[in-house]
Design an enzyme around this catalytic site. Sequence first.
Site, PDB file in Angstrom:
ATOM      1  N   CYS A  83      33.101  43.822  48.754  1.00 37.58           N
ATOM      2  CA  CYS A  83      31.479  44.429  47.925  1.00 37.58           C
ATOM      3  C   CYS A  83      30.285  43.148  48.509  1.00 37.58           C
ATOM      4  CB  CYS A  83      32.316  43.841  46.280  1.00 37.58           C
ATOM      5  SG  CYS A  83      30.973  44.850  45.405  1.00 37.58           S
ATOM      6  N   HIS A 175      36.853  47.213  45.266  1.00 36.15           N
ATOM      7  CA  HIS A 175      37.914  45.425  44.938  1.00 36.15           C
ATOM      8  C   HIS A 175      38.931  46.258  45.263  1.00 36.15           C
ATOM      9  CE1 HIS A 175      34.498  42.239  43.835  1.00 36.15           C
ATOM     10  NE2 HIS A 175      34.214  43.525  43.529  1.00 36.15           N
ATOM     11  N   GLU A 177      41.594  44.181  45.517  1.00 39.75           N
ATOM     12  CA  GLU A 177      42.418  42.932  44.556  1.00 39.75           C
ATOM     13  C   GLU A 177      42.658  43.357  43.372  1.00 39.75           C
ATOM     14  OE1 GLU A 177      39.222  42.669  45.363  1.00 39.75           O
ATOM     15  OE2 GLU A 177      37.963  41.493  44.814  1.00 39.75           O
TER      16      GLU A 177
END
Length: 194
Positions: A83, A175, A177
């Site tokens: 990002c 994202h 994660e």
Amino acid sequence: MNEPVKQIGILAVQGDFEKHAQMLDRLGAAWKLVKHVVDLEGVAALIMPGGESTTMLKFFDEEGLGPAISRFAAQGKPIFGTCAGAILLAKEVLNPSQAHLSLIDISIERNAYGRQIDSSVRKGDCPELVDHQVEMVFIRAPIIRRVGVGVRVVGTCDGLPVLVEQGNIFAATFHPELTEDATIHRYFVDKLGG
Ligand code: GLN
């Protein structure tokens, strides 16, 4: 004799770096936070997390991190930008233009899904990495508007490239994660080989 453990640096000037650390813990990969140029010493790969790219650029200026990351990349060490991290790595930044490292030949438009779609969870495909669809979290996400000839599209979502790779540089507009699925991080960690 055992090989020294290869440590992955996580840029920690701003943004959601802790979630990347948790993901690397799950994969059993060694990591350290990188806040200053000196922290890059001894690091084998670098994750540049999401957050706010303009804020990160202020720290880059104060700390001299931009040139240090460019030198790091020139040594062939893997870098993964997610990002805001992807925005910092791009060759061209739109909406508006701002400083960038030009390490991957893409044009990327900031906040490109529009203000009304602040964040969304979508399903995308990374056919080389995994045969199931990957949940992708987009937060005030950019869109990759141009992919240079040397850049490989590794993941797509809604017909757009969202995960791209050029040499040692790897970038996602979402994202990885923030989901339970460790596929994308595992692919990056595996670049360090053993
Ligand atoms: N919109 C942010 C930027 O332009 C990126 C958002 C994110 O990293 N989740 O820097």
